[in-house]
Write a protein that holds these residues in place. Sequence first.
Motif, mmCIF file in Angstrom:
data_model
loop_
_atom_site.group_PDB
_atom_site.id
_atom_site.type_symbol
_atom_site.label_atom_id
_atom_site.label_comp_id
_atom_site.label_asym_id
_atom_site.label_seq_id
_atom_site.Cartn_x
_atom_site.Cartn_y
_atom_site.Cartn_z
ATOM 1 N N VAL A 182 53.853 -1.199 22.671
ATOM 2 C CA VAL A 182 54.575 -0.825 21.453
ATOM 3 C C VAL A 182 54.788 -2.090 20.636
ATOM 4 C CG1 VAL A 182 56.706 0.155 20.515
ATOM 5 C CG2 VAL A 182 55.764 1.056 22.652
ATOM 6 N N GLN A 183 54.277 -2.099 19.404
ATOM 7 C CA GLN A 183 54.482 -3.207 18.468
ATOM 8 C C GLN A 183 55.476 -2.738 17.416
ATOM 9 O OE1 GLN A 183 53.164 -6.532 18.216
ATOM 10 N NE2 GLN A 183 54.828 -6.563 16.742
ATOM 11 N N MET A 184 56.562 -3.511 17.264
ATOM 12 C CA MET A 184 57.619 -3.140 16.329
ATOM 13 C C MET A 184 57.387 -3.754 14.947
ATOM 14 S SD MET A 184 59.395 -1.287 18.324
ATOM 15 C CE MET A 184 60.964 -1.016 17.503
ATOM 16 N N THR A 185 57.972 -3.136 13.906
ATOM 17 C CA THR A 185 57.969 -3.722 12.568
ATOM 18 C C THR A 185 58.990 -4.866 12.549
ATOM 19 O OG1 THR A 185 59.683 -2.226 11.766
ATOM 20 C CG2 THR A 185 57.381 -1.523 11.450
ATOM 21 N N ASN A 186 58.971 -5.667 11.512
ATOM 22 C CA ASN A 186 59.933 -6.768 11.370
ATOM 23 C C ASN A 186 61.192 -6.273 10.665
ATOM 24 O OD1 ASN A 186 58.373 -8.840 12.543
ATOM 25 N ND2 ASN A 186 57.132 -8.942 10.691
ATOM 26 N N TYR A 187 62.022 -5.556 11.382
ATOM 27 C CA TYR A 187 63.267 -5.063 10.799
ATOM 28 C C TYR A 187 64.416 -5.978 11.252
ATOM 29 C CZ TYR A 187 64.517 -3.224 15.356
ATOM 30 O OH TYR A 187 64.826 -3.124 16.693
ATOM 31 N N PRO A 188 65.497 -6.074 10.479
ATOM 32 C CA PRO A 188 66.657 -6.871 10.907
ATOM 33 C C PRO A 188 67.590 -6.036 11.782
ATOM 34 C CG PRO A 188 67.006 -6.044 8.705
ATOM 35 C CD PRO A 188 65.616 -5.596 9.110
ATOM 36 N N GLY A 189 68.372 -6.700 12.593
ATOM 37 C CA GLY A 189 69.398 -5.992 13.365
ATOM 38 C C GLY A 189 69.136 -6.002 14.856
ATOM 39 N N GLU A 190 69.866 -5.138 15.532
ATOM 40 C CA GLU A 190 69.817 -5.038 16.992
ATOM 41 C C GLU A 190 68.476 -4.481 17.467
ATOM 42 O OE1 GLU A 190 72.323 -6.082 18.974
ATOM 43 O OE2 GLU A 190 73.444 -6.676 17.193
ATOM 44 N N GLY A 191 68.279 -4.560 18.795
ATOM 45 C CA GLY A 191 67.076 -3.995 19.399
ATOM 46 C C GLY A 191 67.064 -2.483 19.284
ATOM 47 N N ALA A 192 65.876 -1.939 19.113
ATOM 48 C CA ALA A 192 65.715 -0.487 18.986
ATOM 49 C C ALA A 192 65.726 0.166 20.362
ATOM 50 C CB ALA A 192 64.407 -0.166 18.281
ATOM 51 N N TYR A 193 66.348 1.326 20.416
ATOM 52 C CA TYR A 193 66.245 2.193 21.582
ATOM 53 C C TYR A 193 65.139 3.181 21.268
ATOM 54 C CZ TYR A 193 70.209 0.674 24.337
ATOM 55 O OH TYR A 193 71.037 -0.055 25.148
ATOM 56 N N ILE A 194 64.185 3.283 22.179
ATOM 57 C CA ILE A 194 63.047 4.179 21.977
ATOM 58 C C ILE A 194 62.892 5.037 23.219
ATOM 59 C CG2 ILE A 194 60.546 4.328 21.626
ATOM 60 C CD1 ILE A 194 60.747 1.568 20.246
ATOM 61 N N VAL A 195 62.749 6.332 23.016
ATOM 62 C CA VAL A 195 62.482 7.227 24.134
ATOM 63 C C VAL A 195 61.106 7.839 23.909
ATOM 64 C CG1 VAL A 195 63.646 9.233 23.103
ATOM 65 C CG2 VAL A 195 63.397 9.084 25.573
ATOM 66 N N VAL A 196 60.308 7.873 24.974
ATOM 67 C CA VAL A 196 58.972 8.468 24.930
ATOM 68 C C VAL A 196 59.064 9.786 25.689
ATOM 69 C CG1 VAL A 196 56.528 8.158 25.435
ATOM 70 C CG2 VAL A 196 57.979 6.147 25.007
ATOM 71 N N SER A 197 58.744 10.875 24.994
ATOM 72 C CA SER A 197 58.882 12.205 25.582
ATOM 73 C C SER A 197 57.572 12.967 25.539
ATOM 74 C CB SER A 197 59.931 13.021 24.812
ATOM 75 O OG SER A 197 61.173 12.372 24.807
ATOM 76 N N LEU A 198 57.399 13.818 26.532
ATOM 77 C CA LEU A 198 56.299 14.767 26.544
ATOM 78 C C LEU A 198 56.812 16.021 25.858
ATOM 79 C CD1 LEU A 198 53.439 15.484 27.586
ATOM 80 C CD2 LEU A 198 54.560 16.414 29.620
ATOM 81 N N ILE A 199 56.100 16.460 24.828
ATOM 82 C CA ILE A 199 56.491 17.627 24.029
ATOM 83 C C ILE A 199 55.504 18.753 24.334
ATOM 84 C CG2 ILE A 199 56.871 18.494 21.691
ATOM 85 C CD1 ILE A 199 58.835 16.247 22.553
ATOM 86 N N ASP A 200 56.017 19.936 24.648
ATOM 87 C CA ASP A 200 55.138 21.054 25.008
ATOM 88 C C ASP A 200 54.457 21.650 23.776
ATOM 89 O OD1 ASP A 200 56.807 23.003 23.803
ATOM 90 O OD2 ASP A 200 57.746 23.576 25.682
ATOM 91 N N PRO A 201 53.481 22.540 23.977
ATOM 92 C CA PRO A 201 52.748 23.115 22.840
ATOM 93 C C PRO A 201 53.622 23.860 21.829
ATOM 94 C CG PRO A 201 51.514 23.474 24.855
ATOM 95 C CD PRO A 201 52.856 22.918 25.262
ATOM 96 N N LYS A 202 54.827 24.278 22.218
ATOM 97 C CA LYS A 202 55.731 24.967 21.298
ATOM 98 C C LYS A 202 56.645 23.999 20.546
ATOM 99 C CE LYS A 202 55.771 29.221 23.971
ATOM 100 N NZ LYS A 202 56.564 30.156 24.772
ATOM 101 N N GLY A 203 56.529 22.696 20.839
ATOM 102 C CA GLY A 203 57.334 21.694 20.139
ATOM 103 C C GLY A 203 58.638 21.341 20.827
ATOM 104 N N ALA A 204 58.842 21.814 22.048
ATOM 105 C CA ALA A 204 60.076 21.544 22.791
ATOM 106 C C ALA A 204 59.883 20.376 23.759
ATOM 107 C CB ALA A 204 60.508 22.782 23.564
ATOM 108 N N TYR A 205 60.976 19.680 24.041
ATOM 109 C CA TYR A 205 60.938 18.606 25.027
ATOM 110 C C TYR A 205 60.598 19.190 26.395
ATOM 111 C CZ TYR A 205 63.395 15.523 21.784
ATOM 112 O OH TYR A 205 63.741 14.754 20.706
#
Length: 162
Positions: A34-57
């Motif tokens: 994961v390459q982040m943009t150069n934004y100011p501020g705290e570290g980003a929290y990122i969650v990676v999820s598998l999404i089913d064919p209906k769009g649900a987690y």
Amino acid sequence: MKNLVKIAFTIALVCSSFVSFAQKTATTKYKCMVQMTNYPGEGAYIVVSLIDPKGAYEKTLYMMGPDKQWYKDLKEWNKFQNKKKSNINAITGASIAGGDRSMTVLEIENSKINAGYSLRFESAVENQEYHLKDLEFPLTTENLAKKNEGTGYIRYVRLNAN
């Protein structure tokens, strides 16, 4: 003789069921950069999820950010997590600051690829914007082999089979 045929048939049935189950649950590990943009501020929290064919987690694959107090900022994922209550301790790492990159490993079931599922990268930064779909793409063989561009804090993500 009939008993021998019944036993052989039962053994064949059990073996084919086991092979079918093993194929469905087989997974591949992917290095995820994961390459982040150069934004100011705290570290980003990122969650990676598998999404089913209906769009649900369906499943949380990885959480970048160790402090549970900030999980509420990932609003939609947090609703899912509070309902399903899965243990994510083994799939949790550090948050990522602006301009940084992170390497993690995602384990994905082979049966989910080319089957209508998606990967979603949801992101939030303290006192800044929340991005429900900073990056979301269909989980296809083609997408797993290319660079996928983010729309918020994530510049891009690359996955490579381990």
